[in-house]
Design an enzyme around this catalytic site. Structure first.
Site, PDB file in Angstrom:
ATOM      1  N   LYS A 128       0.833  -1.213   0.000  1.00 36.98           N
ATOM      2  CA  LYS A 128       0.000   0.000   0.000  1.00 36.98           C
ATOM      3  C   LYS A 128       0.866   1.261   0.000  1.00 36.98           C
ATOM      4  O   LYS A 128       0.643   2.183  -0.771  1.00 36.98           O
ATOM      5  CB  LYS A 128      -0.894   0.057   1.254  1.00 36.98           C
ATOM      6  CG  LYS A 128      -1.854  -1.091   1.408  1.00 36.98           C
ATOM      7  CD  LYS A 128      -2.697  -0.957   2.674  1.00 36.98           C
ATOM      8  CE  LYS A 128      -1.900  -0.958   3.969  1.00 36.98           C
ATOM      9  NZ  LYS A 128      -1.202  -2.249   4.241  1.00 36.98           N
ATOM     10  N   ARG A 141      -9.123   1.363   8.816  1.00 41.15           N
ATOM     11  CA  ARG A 141      -8.748  -0.016   9.104  1.00 41.15           C
ATOM     12  C   ARG A 141      -9.845  -0.746   9.862  1.00 41.15           C
ATOM     13  O   ARG A 141      -9.683  -1.927  10.161  1.00 41.15           O
ATOM     14  CB  ARG A 141      -7.502  -0.009   9.972  1.00 41.15           C
ATOM     15  CG  ARG A 141      -6.218  -0.376   9.236  1.00 41.15           C
ATOM     16  CD  ARG A 141      -5.096  -0.317  10.252  1.00 41.15           C
ATOM     17  NE  ARG A 141      -3.955  -1.076   9.878  1.00 41.15           N
ATOM     18  CZ  ARG A 141      -2.879  -0.544   9.289  1.00 41.15           C
ATOM     19  NH1 ARG A 141      -2.851   0.723   8.955  1.00 41.15           N
ATOM     20  NH2 ARG A 141      -1.837  -1.290   9.022  1.00 41.15           N
ATOM     21  N   ARG A 165      11.532  -6.082   4.694  1.00 40.88           N
ATOM     22  CA  ARG A 165      11.251  -4.643   4.620  1.00 40.88           C
ATOM     23  C   ARG A 165      12.263  -3.879   5.467  1.00 40.88           C
ATOM     24  O   ARG A 165      12.581  -4.245   6.582  1.00 40.88           O
ATOM     25  CB  ARG A 165       9.843  -4.341   5.128  1.00 40.88           C
ATOM     26  CG  ARG A 165       9.589  -2.835   5.292  1.00 40.88           C
ATOM     27  CD  ARG A 165       8.143  -2.451   5.196  1.00 40.88           C
ATOM     28  NE  ARG A 165       7.309  -2.955   6.269  1.00 40.88           N
ATOM     29  CZ  ARG A 165       5.999  -2.762   6.339  1.00 40.88           C
ATOM     30  NH1 ARG A 165       5.379  -2.085   5.390  1.00 40.88           N
ATOM     31  NH2 ARG A 165       5.306  -3.250   7.339  1.00 40.88           N
ATOM     32  N   ARG A 190      11.534  -2.573  11.220  1.00 41.66           N
ATOM     33  CA  ARG A 190      10.572  -2.066  12.210  1.00 41.66           C
ATOM     34  C   ARG A 190      10.325  -3.102  13.297  1.00 41.66           C
ATOM     35  O   ARG A 190      10.252  -4.288  13.008  1.00 41.66           O
ATOM     36  CB  ARG A 190       9.246  -1.727  11.511  1.00 41.66           C
ATOM     37  CG  ARG A 190       9.231  -0.326  10.931  1.00 41.66           C
ATOM     38  CD  ARG A 190       8.083  -0.090   9.979  1.00 41.66           C
ATOM     39  NE  ARG A 190       6.790  -0.616  10.415  1.00 41.66           N
ATOM     40  CZ  ARG A 190       5.698  -0.566   9.674  1.00 41.66           C
ATOM     41  NH1 ARG A 190       5.726   0.002   8.479  1.00 41.66           N
ATOM     42  NH2 ARG A 190       4.568  -1.063  10.125  1.00 41.66           N
ATOM     43  N   ARG A 247      -0.573  -9.308  13.307  1.00 41.02           N
ATOM     44  CA  ARG A 247      -1.125  -8.229  12.469  1.00 41.02           C
ATOM     45  C   ARG A 247      -1.991  -8.782  11.351  1.00 41.02           C
ATOM     46  O   ARG A 247      -3.001  -8.183  10.977  1.00 41.02           O
ATOM     47  CB  ARG A 247       0.009  -7.371  11.909  1.00 41.02           C
ATOM     48  CG  ARG A 247       0.659  -6.510  12.999  1.00 41.02           C
ATOM     49  CD  ARG A 247       1.999  -5.975  12.576  1.00 41.02           C
ATOM     50  NE  ARG A 247       1.893  -5.055  11.473  1.00 41.02           N
ATOM     51  CZ  ARG A 247       2.917  -4.723  10.681  1.00 41.02           C
ATOM     52  NH1 ARG A 247       4.102  -5.243  10.880  1.00 41.02           N
ATOM     53  NH2 ARG A 247       2.739  -3.856   9.708  1.00 41.02           N
TER      54      ARG A 247
HETATM   55  P1  ADP Z   1       2.302  -1.783   3.221  1.00 41.30           P
HETATM   56  O1  ADP Z   1       2.321  -0.285   3.189  1.00 41.30           O
HETATM   57  O2  ADP Z   1       1.078  -2.372   2.582  1.00 41.30           O
HETATM   58  O3  ADP Z   1       2.550  -2.344   4.577  1.00 41.30           O
HETATM   59  P2  ADP Z   1       4.869  -1.619   1.832  1.00 41.30           P
HETATM   60  O4  ADP Z   1       4.592  -0.710   0.689  1.00 41.30           O
HETATM   61  O5  ADP Z   1       5.650  -1.086   2.963  1.00 41.30           O
HETATM   62  O6  ADP Z   1       3.498  -2.321   2.325  1.00 41.30           O
HETATM   63  O7  ADP Z   1       5.606  -2.920   1.257  1.00 41.30           O
HETATM   64  C1  ADP Z   1       5.982  -4.004   2.116  1.00 41.30           C
HETATM   65  C2  ADP Z   1       7.361  -4.535   1.686  1.00 41.30           C
HETATM   66  O8  ADP Z   1       7.273  -5.158   0.407  1.00 41.30           O
HETATM   67  C3  ADP Z   1       8.430  -3.439   1.549  1.00 41.30           C
HETATM   68  O9  ADP Z   1       9.668  -3.995   1.902  1.00 41.30           O
HETATM   69  C4  ADP Z   1       8.393  -3.099   0.056  1.00 41.30           C
HETATM   70  O10 ADP Z   1       9.650  -2.589  -0.384  1.00 41.30           O
HETATM   71  C5  ADP Z   1       8.068  -4.453  -0.561  1.00 41.30           C
HETATM   72  N1  ADP Z   1       7.243  -4.371  -1.768  1.00 41.30           N
HETATM   73  C6  ADP Z   1       6.274  -3.465  -2.067  1.00 41.30           C
HETATM   74  N2  ADP Z   1       5.698  -3.729  -3.263  1.00 41.30           N
HETATM   75  C7  ADP Z   1       6.289  -4.862  -3.728  1.00 41.30           C
HETATM   76  C8  ADP Z   1       6.124  -5.661  -4.912  1.00 41.30           C
HETATM   77  N3  ADP Z   1       5.206  -5.348  -5.840  1.00 41.30           N
HETATM   78  N4  ADP Z   1       6.901  -6.754  -5.044  1.00 41.30           N
HETATM   79  C9  ADP Z   1       7.806  -7.084  -4.088  1.00 41.30           C
HETATM   80  N5  ADP Z   1       8.024  -6.388  -2.961  1.00 41.30           N
HETATM   81  C10 ADP Z   1       7.273  -5.280  -2.769  1.00 41.30           C
HETATM   82  P1  ADP Z   2       1.586  -1.583   7.381  1.00 45.87           P
HETATM   83  O1  ADP Z   2       1.865  -0.578   6.296  1.00 45.87           O
HETATM   84  O2  ADP Z   2       2.646  -2.618   7.449  1.00 45.87           O
HETATM   85  O3  ADP Z   2       0.222  -2.157   7.328  1.00 45.87           O
HETATM   86  P2  ADP Z   2       1.256   0.720   9.039  1.00 45.87           P
HETATM   87  O4  ADP Z   2       2.457   1.560   9.003  1.00 45.87           O
HETATM   88  O5  ADP Z   2       0.099   1.097   8.189  1.00 45.87           O
HETATM   89  O6  ADP Z   2       1.704  -0.787   8.727  1.00 45.87           O
HETATM   90  O7  ADP Z   2       0.734   0.562  10.526  1.00 45.87           O
HETATM   91  C1  ADP Z   2       1.575   0.151  11.569  1.00 45.87           C
HETATM   92  C2  ADP Z   2       0.754   0.046  12.839  1.00 45.87           C
HETATM   93  O8  ADP Z   2       0.230   1.342  13.177  1.00 45.87           O
HETATM   94  C3  ADP Z   2      -0.465  -0.859  12.775  1.00 45.87           C
HETATM   95  O9  ADP Z   2      -0.149  -2.219  13.020  1.00 45.87           O
HETATM   96  C4  ADP Z   2      -1.343  -0.258  13.869  1.00 45.87           C
HETATM   97  O10 ADP Z   2      -0.892  -0.643  15.156  1.00 45.87           O
HETATM   98  C5  ADP Z   2      -1.085   1.224  13.715  1.00 45.87           C
HETATM   99  N1  ADP Z   2      -2.051   1.864  12.801  1.00 45.87           N
HETATM  100  C6  ADP Z   2      -1.773   2.446  11.602  1.00 45.87           C
HETATM  101  N2  ADP Z   2      -2.888   2.922  11.036  1.00 45.87           N
HETATM  102  C7  ADP Z   2      -3.907   2.630  11.892  1.00 45.87           C
HETATM  103  C8  ADP Z   2      -5.320   2.845  11.868  1.00 45.87           C
HETATM  104  N3  ADP Z   2      -5.933   3.445  10.837  1.00 45.87           N
HETATM  105  N4  ADP Z   2      -6.036   2.408  12.936  1.00 45.87           N
HETATM  106  C9  ADP Z   2      -5.455   1.795  13.970  1.00 45.87           C
HETATM  107  N5  ADP Z   2      -4.144   1.546  14.043  1.00 45.87           N
HETATM  108  C10 ADP Z   2      -3.375   1.952  13.017  1.00 45.87           C
END
Ligand code: ADP
Ligand code: ADP
Ligand code: ZN
Length: 213
Positions: A13, A88, A127, A160, A171
């Site tokens: 995302k 979420r 990541r 992280r 999660r």
């Molecule tokens: P989210 O915001 O949904 O948690 P991220 O954008 O941080 O996800 O991506 C999660 C991990 O996967 C990061 O290490 C990112 O660099 C990697 N990643 C993102 N998109 C892709 C893809 N299309 N293929 C492989 N790895 C990806």
């Molecule tokens: P990812 O991209 O891997 O899904 P985020 O950076 O979006 O992780 O979120 C990390 C953490 O921050 C979540 O696991 C949650 O604890 C908190 N968080 C982020 N956004 C929200 C939300 N909209 N509501 C509740 N908790 C959140």
């Protein structure tokens, strides 16, 4: 253009939201980034949020909704925004719908980046995040130019705390229970689009651009 990114933790995302924000010149609003910035700065909100984040749990809606509603009311959001990691929960989605209703506005697209659970744990362990500027890399698929160093700002990259495998599984459980119902919520609202998030990053983005036009 007002866009929501849906998908499991690690689906990509944030990666896609940053590209969307760049191409369409709209702000990228990540609640996770906002919480992490608060933790780094030692604010009250940061202290409260960290207790939940470290356990892989969601931060309570009371601490989350007002923050986003305030943010999307700011001037730079006039032409739209891309929300990453919010909503979420169903109550968060309802708070967003209501806040926009009051302004006579609505969301345009909810894009679900679809990645099966099997792929997620691998992605998360690779990541690497920059806590200084919010950039994200992957040790294999999206490596920084210099190992361990952010391309964008030169800071050190970290794994992280909540990306350790034990917490990732929690999660994912929380995602399926509390966040996945939003797919139906936005399907009913008629704005849901799904993309195959297992493709290379560029191909996922190309699919999204096709949808957004
Ligand atoms: P989210 O915001 O949904 O948690 P991220 O954008 O941080 O996800 O991506 C999660 C991990 O996967 C990061 O290490 C990112 O660099 C990697 N990643 C993102 N998109 C892709 C893809 N299309 N293929 C492989 N790895 C990806
Ligand atoms: P990812 O991209 O891997 O899904 P985020 O950076 O979006 O992780 O979120 C990390 C953490 O921050 C979540 O696991 C949650 O604890 C908190 N968080 C982020 N956004 C929200 C939300 N909209 N509501 C509740 N908790 C959140
Ligand atoms: Zn950086």
């Amino acid at each position: 253009m007002k866009i929501i990114m849906l998908g499991a933790p690690g689906a990509g995302k944030g990666t896609q939201a940053k590209q969307i924000a760049g191409k369409y010149s709209i702000p990228h609003i990540s609640t996770g980034d906002i919480f992490r910035a608060n933790i780094k700065n030692g604010t009250e909100l940061g202290k409260k949020a960290k207790e939940y984040m470290d356990q892989g749990l969601l931060v309570p809606d009371e601490l989350t909704c007002d923050l986003v509603v305030d943010r999307i009311g700011q001037d730079d959001c006039k032409n739209g925004f891309v929300l990453d990691g919010f909503p979420r929960t169903i109550p968060q989605a309802e708070a967003l719908t209501n806040a926009l209703n009051e302004l006579g506005q609505k969301m345009d697209y909810a894009i679900d980046v679809d990645v099966p659970d099997e792929n997620i744990v691998k992605r998360m362990s690779g990541r690497r995040a920059c806590l200084e500027c919010g950039a994200t890399y992957h040790v294999v698929s999206i490596p920084p130019k210099k190992e361990g160093i952010c391309d964008a700002c030169g800071s050190e990259l970290v794994l992280r705390d909540d990306d350790k495998p034990e917490t990732v599984q929690k999660r994912l459980d929380v995602y399926h229970e509390q966040t996945q119902p939003l797919i139906d919520y936005y399907k009913k609202a008629g704005i849901l689009k799904s993309v195959d998030g297992t493709q290379p990053m560029e191909d996922v983005f190309a699919e999204i651009v096709k949808i957004l036009g």
